[in-house]
Design an enzyme around this catalytic site. Structure first.
Site, PDB file in Angstrom:
ATOM      1  N   ARG A 148       0.843  -1.187   0.000  1.00 43.28           N
ATOM      2  CA  ARG A 148       0.000   0.000   0.000  1.00 43.28           C
ATOM      3  C   ARG A 148       0.884   1.246   0.000  1.00 43.28           C
ATOM      4  O   ARG A 148       2.017   1.221   0.502  1.00 43.28           O
ATOM      5  CB  ARG A 148      -0.909   0.010   1.223  1.00 43.28           C
ATOM      6  CG  ARG A 148      -1.827  -1.200   1.341  1.00 43.28           C
ATOM      7  CD  ARG A 148      -2.603  -1.179   2.652  1.00 43.28           C
ATOM      8  NE  ARG A 148      -3.488  -2.329   2.788  1.00 43.28           N
ATOM      9  CZ  ARG A 148      -3.144  -3.486   3.353  1.00 43.28           C
ATOM     10  NH1 ARG A 148      -1.921  -3.625   3.855  1.00 43.28           N
ATOM     11  NH2 ARG A 148      -3.998  -4.483   3.435  1.00 43.28           N
ATOM     12  N   LYS A 172      -1.646  -2.888   8.005  1.00 40.22           N
ATOM     13  CA  LYS A 172      -2.807  -2.475   8.784  1.00 40.22           C
ATOM     14  C   LYS A 172      -2.798  -3.164  10.141  1.00 40.22           C
ATOM     15  O   LYS A 172      -2.410  -4.326  10.260  1.00 40.22           O
ATOM     16  CB  LYS A 172      -4.105  -2.832   8.032  1.00 40.22           C
ATOM     17  CG  LYS A 172      -4.379  -1.965   6.821  1.00 40.22           C
ATOM     18  CD  LYS A 172      -5.722  -2.304   6.211  1.00 40.22           C
ATOM     19  CE  LYS A 172      -6.077  -1.370   5.067  1.00 40.22           C
ATOM     20  NZ  LYS A 172      -7.395  -1.685   4.480  1.00 40.22           N
ATOM     21  N   HIS A 247      -2.924   2.939  -5.976  1.00 37.89           N
ATOM     22  CA  HIS A 247      -3.472   1.659  -5.520  1.00 37.89           C
ATOM     23  C   HIS A 247      -3.655   0.687  -6.677  1.00 37.89           C
ATOM     24  O   HIS A 247      -3.665  -0.534  -6.486  1.00 37.89           O
ATOM     25  CB  HIS A 247      -4.806   1.887  -4.801  1.00 37.89           C
ATOM     26  CG  HIS A 247      -5.157   0.783  -3.852  1.00 37.89           C
ATOM     27  ND1 HIS A 247      -4.505   0.578  -2.654  1.00 37.89           N
ATOM     28  CD2 HIS A 247      -6.094  -0.201  -3.928  1.00 37.89           C
ATOM     29  CE1 HIS A 247      -5.026  -0.466  -2.024  1.00 37.89           C
ATOM     30  NE2 HIS A 247      -5.987  -0.960  -2.779  1.00 37.89           N
ATOM     31  N   ARG A 250      -1.018  -1.776  -6.960  1.00 39.07           N
ATOM     32  CA  ARG A 250      -1.234  -2.935  -6.066  1.00 39.07           C
ATOM     33  C   ARG A 250      -2.119  -3.963  -6.773  1.00 39.07           C
ATOM     34  O   ARG A 250      -1.835  -5.162  -6.737  1.00 39.07           O
ATOM     35  CB  ARG A 250      -1.880  -2.442  -4.775  1.00 39.07           C
ATOM     36  CG  ARG A 250      -2.164  -3.513  -3.723  1.00 39.07           C
ATOM     37  CD  ARG A 250      -2.563  -2.797  -2.427  1.00 39.07           C
ATOM     38  NE  ARG A 250      -3.205  -3.664  -1.447  1.00 39.07           N
ATOM     39  CZ  ARG A 250      -2.549  -4.402  -0.563  1.00 39.07           C
ATOM     40  NH1 ARG A 250      -1.237  -4.407  -0.562  1.00 39.07           N
ATOM     41  NH2 ARG A 250      -3.199  -5.142   0.330  1.00 39.07           N
ATOM     42  N   HIS A 273      -3.398  -9.337   3.213  1.00 41.24           N
ATOM     43  CA  HIS A 273      -4.844  -9.480   3.403  1.00 41.24           C
ATOM     44  C   HIS A 273      -5.123 -10.445   4.553  1.00 41.24           C
ATOM     45  O   HIS A 273      -4.550 -11.539   4.611  1.00 41.24           O
ATOM     46  CB  HIS A 273      -5.506 -10.027   2.142  1.00 41.24           C
ATOM     47  CG  HIS A 273      -5.678  -9.009   1.063  1.00 41.24           C
ATOM     48  ND1 HIS A 273      -5.881  -9.341  -0.261  1.00 41.24           N
ATOM     49  CD2 HIS A 273      -5.688  -7.653   1.104  1.00 41.24           C
ATOM     50  CE1 HIS A 273      -5.999  -8.249  -0.985  1.00 41.24           C
ATOM     51  NE2 HIS A 273      -5.897  -7.213  -0.171  1.00 41.24           N
ATOM     52  N   TYR A 282      -9.219 -10.773  -7.421  1.00 43.42           N
ATOM     53  CA  TYR A 282      -8.299 -10.765  -8.552  1.00 43.42           C
ATOM     54  C   TYR A 282      -8.448 -12.000  -9.422  1.00 43.42           C
ATOM     55  O   TYR A 282      -8.029 -11.995 -10.576  1.00 43.42           O
ATOM     56  CB  TYR A 282      -6.853 -10.647  -8.054  1.00 43.42           C
ATOM     57  CG  TYR A 282      -6.624  -9.383  -7.265  1.00 43.42           C
ATOM     58  CD1 TYR A 282      -6.611  -8.138  -7.890  1.00 43.42           C
ATOM     59  CD2 TYR A 282      -6.458  -9.411  -5.887  1.00 43.42           C
ATOM     60  CE1 TYR A 282      -6.438  -6.973  -7.167  1.00 43.42           C
ATOM     61  CE2 TYR A 282      -6.267  -8.251  -5.155  1.00 43.42           C
ATOM     62  CZ  TYR A 282      -6.264  -7.035  -5.801  1.00 43.42           C
ATOM     63  OH  TYR A 282      -6.086  -5.887  -5.080  1.00 43.42           O
TER      64      TYR A 282
END
Length: 301
Positions: A148, A172, A247, A250, A273, A282
């Site tokens: 990110r 995150k 983004h 990514r 993730h 994806y």
């Protein structure tokens, strides 16, 4: 316990125990402030007095005000988390948010660059001046790792190990992970660390930029907004009016990895993730590509 006291306890729980990201905490705080304001209008003084009808009426009001489905879904998620915490702590005896369904979200295919487009983009920055060297390293890193932008600008020089081709990223929820650096990214970063960054650092006031890997022309940490401008600049050079965000690099990384045969769980790990479902978006992109190839190649398609 008042709704304000309960809200404060929940937000403190997110910060201390869950180690939630500042973005998540800010979003939940905003959602709860809006919900508490609605409860005050209805004369409801405690979360224990809330029913599933109360929550549905609150969401219906937002829906009539043209709130997006994604916004409504986040508010449901917020209230479920809140009541899960409150029931666990014995502050309320039931979770009314369990009886409220999450609005169905439209599945969007992520936007990505094709291989040649990505190659032109990352190779666009010139290597005859420090900012161009920095931009090449930045774009190569984003495309090579899929990290990110917020993770990228938070990097320090010591987070990158060019000897083994890896970088340590803080994702995150302050969750650390290791990402891999390809040969091109290693070359670009080595050039930047040896010839680009030292010159940018000379412009720093009192060494303000020393802790950051990517610096601006003043020698201080590059911002997320600046990365957006950098990507826009080179997209205009190589692709005209093509709309690409940082983004999207990514998305491009993930799509190209899966197209190349990478395992879905490996891509999940590299992207950071928590849920595999976040990575599975994806696979839709790669299936569409397979269908196009089949339709164009098979004589009886």
């Amino acid at each position: 316990m008042t709704v304000q006291q309960a809200t404060d306890l929940f937000l403190e729980y997110l910060r201390v125990e869950k180690n939630a990201s500042p973005h998540t905490i800010d979003a939940y705080q905003s959602d709860l402030e809006q919900f508490c304001a609605y409860l005050a209008e209805e004369g409801i003084e405690t979360f224990g007095s809330v029913t599933h009808v109360t929550i549905r009426t609150f969401l219906s009001r937002l829906y009539r005000a043209k709130a997006a489905r994604k916004t409504l879904a986040r508010k449901v998620s917020c209230l479920r988390s809140l009541y899960q915490f409150l029931t666990r702590e014995g502050i309320v005896d039931r979770n009314p948010a369990k009886a409220v369904s999450t609005p169905k979200l439209e599945k969007r295919t992520p936007h990505f660059l094709y291989i040649e487009e990505a190659k032109r983009l990352v190779e666009a920055p010139p290597l005859d001046e420090p900012l161009g060297i920095r931009d090449r390293a930045l774009l190569e890193l984003l495309y090579a790792t899929g990290i990110r932008v917020s993770e990228c600008v938070a990097l320090a020089p010591e987070d990158v190990d060019l000897g083994v081709g890896m970088a340590r990223v803080m994702g995150k929820g302050a969750k650390e992970r290791i990402v891999l650096l390809g040969e091109k990214a290693q070359e670009a970063l080595r050039l930047y660390l040896e010839h680009g960054r030292p010159k940018l650092l000379q412009a720093a006031d009192d060494g303000a930029g020393e802790a950051a890997l990517f610096l601006n022309y003043r020698g201080s940490r590059l911002s997320v907004r600046s990365v957006r401008r950098i990507v826009d600049k080179y997209i205009r050079q190589v692709a005209g009016e093509l709309s690409v965000s940082p983004h999207d690099l990514r998305h491009t990384f993930a799509t190209h990895m899966l197209d190349g045969g990478a395992d879905l769980r490996v891509v999940q790990e590299l992207l950071g993730h928590v849920s595999l479902s976040s990575t599975q978006i994806y696979t839709h992109t790669t299936k569409e590509k397979l269908l196009r190839v089949y339709m164009n190649a098979h004589p009886r398609a």
